[in-house]
Design a protein around this motif. Structure first.
Motif, PDB file in Angstrom:
ATOM      1  N   THR A   1      32.691  15.371  40.046  1.00  0.00           N
ATOM      2  CA  THR A   1      32.353  14.908  41.384  1.00  0.00           C
ATOM      3  C   THR A   1      31.000  14.216  41.312  1.00  0.00           C
ATOM      4  OG1 THR A   1      31.932  15.574  43.680  1.00  0.00           O
ATOM      5  CG2 THR A   1      31.270  17.116  41.984  1.00  0.00           C
ATOM      6  N   ASN A   2      30.756  13.335  42.281  1.00  0.00           N
ATOM      7  CA  ASN A   2      29.432  12.701  42.359  1.00  0.00           C
ATOM      8  C   ASN A   2      28.592  13.316  43.483  1.00  0.00           C
ATOM      9  OD1 ASN A   2      30.928  11.686  44.492  1.00  0.00           O
ATOM     10  ND2 ASN A   2      30.163   9.596  44.292  1.00  0.00           N
ATOM     11  N   ASP A   3      29.002  14.471  43.967  1.00  0.00           N
ATOM     12  CA  ASP A   3      28.343  15.136  45.085  1.00  0.00           C
ATOM     13  C   ASP A   3      27.086  15.858  44.591  1.00  0.00           C
ATOM     14  OD1 ASP A   3      27.651  16.420  47.410  1.00  0.00           O
ATOM     15  OD2 ASP A   3      29.657  17.210  47.812  1.00  0.00           O
TER      16      ASP A   3
ATOM     17  N   ILE B   1      34.610   7.598  47.342  1.00  0.00           N
ATOM     18  CA  ILE B   1      34.128   8.844  46.746  1.00  0.00           C
ATOM     19  C   ILE B   1      34.796   9.044  45.398  1.00  0.00           C
ATOM     20  CG2 ILE B   1      33.654   9.959  48.956  1.00  0.00           C
ATOM     21  CD1 ILE B   1      36.297  11.416  48.718  1.00  0.00           C
ATOM     22  N   TYR B   2      34.135   9.788  44.533  1.00  0.00           N
ATOM     23  CA  TYR B   2      34.722  10.070  43.223  1.00  0.00           C
ATOM     24  C   TYR B   2      35.492  11.381  43.276  1.00  0.00           C
ATOM     25  CZ  TYR B   2      35.357  10.992  38.295  1.00  0.00           C
ATOM     26  OH  TYR B   2      35.923  11.244  37.064  1.00  0.00           O
TER      27      TYR B   2
ATOM     28  N   GLY C   1      35.853  11.088  54.969  1.00  0.00           N
ATOM     29  CA  GLY C   1      35.046  11.718  53.941  1.00  0.00           C
ATOM     30  C   GLY C   1      35.938  12.402  52.934  1.00  0.00           C
ATOM     31  N   TYR C   2      35.365  13.339  52.218  1.00  0.00           N
ATOM     32  CA  TYR C   2      36.090  14.016  51.145  1.00  0.00           C
ATOM     33  C   TYR C   2      37.377  14.673  51.647  1.00  0.00           C
ATOM     34  CZ  TYR C   2      36.959  17.544  47.565  1.00  0.00           C
ATOM     35  OH  TYR C   2      37.557  18.337  46.629  1.00  0.00           O
ATOM     36  N   VAL C   3      37.274  15.480  52.704  1.00  0.00           N
ATOM     37  CA  VAL C   3      38.441  16.200  53.213  1.00  0.00           C
ATOM     38  C   VAL C   3      39.406  15.255  53.912  1.00  0.00           C
ATOM     39  CG1 VAL C   3      39.224  17.978  54.828  1.00  0.00           C
ATOM     40  CG2 VAL C   3      37.194  18.366  53.419  1.00  0.00           C
ATOM     41  N   GLY C   4      38.888  14.379  54.752  1.00  0.00           N
ATOM     42  CA  GLY C   4      39.757  13.486  55.514  1.00  0.00           C
ATOM     43  C   GLY C   4      40.556  12.548  54.630  1.00  0.00           C
TER      44      GLY C   4
ATOM     45  N   PRO D   1      27.201  11.276  34.186  1.00  0.00           N
ATOM     46  CA  PRO D   1      28.189  10.210  33.998  1.00  0.00           C
ATOM     47  C   PRO D   1      28.655   9.548  35.289  1.00  0.00           C
ATOM     48  CG  PRO D   1      29.189  12.363  33.640  1.00  0.00           C
ATOM     49  CD  PRO D   1      27.718  12.592  33.777  1.00  0.00           C
ATOM     50  N   ILE D   2      28.441  10.169  36.435  1.00  0.00           N
ATOM     51  CA  ILE D   2      28.972   9.653  37.696  1.00  0.00           C
ATOM     52  C   ILE D   2      27.928   9.569  38.801  1.00  0.00           C
ATOM     53  CG2 ILE D   2      30.622  10.078  39.568  1.00  0.00           C
ATOM     54  CD1 ILE D   2      31.949   9.115  37.046  1.00  0.00           C
TER      55      ILE D   2
END
Length: 444
Positions: free
Chosen positions: A324-326, A47-48, A10-13, A351-352
């Protein structure tokens, strides 16, 4: 060379794995999500995050990073394993440790040599001890497996910058040898390293996020007072921030915080404290203020129009922050839900993050990846995320394209003097309304 395994992409990993590969380590990232691993094996970042795609490709080309779903093989060859799986919020506000425990059990079953397990996932105080017990229960008794806490302090949208230019690296360890081992891994990052106890390291993560969330809710409370007494919250925040004891960061009034960290971690800290018989009244208020603030633009629009049925509303920005796209806990999600309940017709611009919004709302809203198309023929435009495309937008486009040029700005993107020279009715947070009907302004 030490073989670094990162559990979770994921984001952190993924940011962790790529960063260690960038400085020369051999890294294997493992995940049970085959579709995600297939993308990563092709060099496609799922992920973006600015700069991450380029760094990923560079590490793959240099053969410093690989991706696999074969957890058995990966854990057998590991010298150190970073656990970076999600700990999502449960319905009661506590952290879900299911994935973390599953990884710990898999590591224990497959470990073939002494190793250090480093927990980067955000976890309640005492979780490292739970993981240590799982490892002891399922690992070969002759193996020495120590557990170290190493919380992350990454901001979405600037993760790689924060990894290499952060304020500190926190390492919580029960044994000096393990602390030194992990400290050596981070030596090339050239950042201050703070070694503490495991429980203190776990608490540092939660306390840091809770404090930043508190600053945001505080300035949002002040913004309401500013609106009532005629002060300007931006001037107030600037004056406050000049005091070095306070600082200027996280004093931007708006429609509240979102994302995967602040809401989840603040709630988890409140819930875990309740289990210890403690009531965190301040942090409860922080959450309540944020919940209210996220719907402030909806309340303004409802007061302005009376009925929102069939009103054309443009939501400008969907991600919880730029770059971010979160959309997890993003104010846009709460706003869209309320407007839909009221019968409004919603067009979302981002935009994302439009694919993520589409997964949440499907055909119940309209979508546009063009800002000026999104505001065309709209009754009102709500600025929810301060993307550069929005901050740098031409105000004249709002005047000419909208049914009536009406903006509710949840991020204070535009200069009041510049708006004054237009025909746009403009409401922002903690600042005086511009070009508005006095009677309506008093109602709002």
């Amino acid at each position: 060379m030490k073989q670094i395994i990162v559990a979770g992409t994921g984001y952190v990993g993924l940011a962790t794995g790529v960063s260690f590969a960038t400085i020369g380590f051999k890294v294997t990232c493992v995940d049970i999500d085959e579709s995600k691993i297939n993308l990563l094996q092709k060099g496609i970042c799922p992920i973006y995050e600015p700069g991450l795609q380029e760094a990923l490709l560079e590490s793959i080309m240099q053969e410093r990073i690989e991706f696999t779903t074969n957890i058995n093989q990966a854990y057998r060859k590991a010298d150190v394993i970073f656990i970076a799986v999600g700990t999502p919020e449960l319905p009661d506000g506590t952290a879900n440790l299911t994935y973390l425990k599953e990884v710990a059990k898999d590591i224990a079953i497959n470990a073939s040599k002494d190793l250090v397990v480093v927990i980067k996932s955000t976890v309640p105080v005492g979780t490292n001890e739970v993981v240590k017990q799982i490892l002891k229960e399922f690992a070969h008794p002759q193996l020495k497996i120590d557990v170290v806490s190493n919380p992350e302090f990454l901001r979405e949208g600037s993760a790689l910058h924060d990894i290499f230019h952060g304020d500190r690296i926190v390492i919580g360890a029960d044994h000096p040898q393990s602390a030194s081992y992990v400290s050596e891994l981070y030596k090339s990052f050239n950042l201050p390293i703070f070694v503490t106890s495991v429980r203190s390291a776990e608490m540092i993560k939660y306390a840091s996020n809770a404090f930043l969330a508190t600053k945001i809710s505080f300035i949002n409370e002040i913004s309401s007072i500013c609106e009532a007494v005629g002060a300007d919250v931006e001037q107030v925040a600037h004056g406050m921030g000049l005091d070095r004891r306070i600082g200027s960061q996280f004093l931007n009034a708006g429609i509240g915080f979102g994302g995967s960290c602040f809401p989840k971690d603040t709630s988890a800290l409140v819930k875990s404290s309740a289990l210890e018989g403690l009531e965190l009244k301040l942090l409860k208020s922080v959450i309540d203020i944020n919940d209210y603030q996220q719907l402030k633009l909806y309340e303004l629009a409802k007061l302005y129009f009376g009925s929102l049925k069939d009103k054309q509303i443009a939501i400008l920005g969907a991600s919880f922050k730029p770059n971010t796209n979160d959309i997890r806990h993003a104010p846009s999600i709460a706003l869209i839900k309320e407007f839909l309940k009221a019968g409004a017709i919603i067009t979302v611009y981002d935009p994302i993050a439009l694919p993520e919004v589409n997964r949440e709302f499907g055909d119940s809203v309209k979508y546009s990846n063009d800002l000026y198309e999104a505001i065309s023929n709209q009754d009102a435009a709500l600025i929810v995320t301060e993307w550069n495309e929005i901050v740098q937008a031409e105000l004249s486009q709002f005047e000419t394209r909208m049914k009536q040029p009406l903006i509710f700005d949840g991020r204070n993107c535009f200069n009041l003097e510049e708006v004054q020279n237009t025909n746009i009715q403009y409401y922002s947070i903690g600042r005086k309304p511009v070009n508005v009907n006095l009677q309506i302004a008093q109602k709002l």
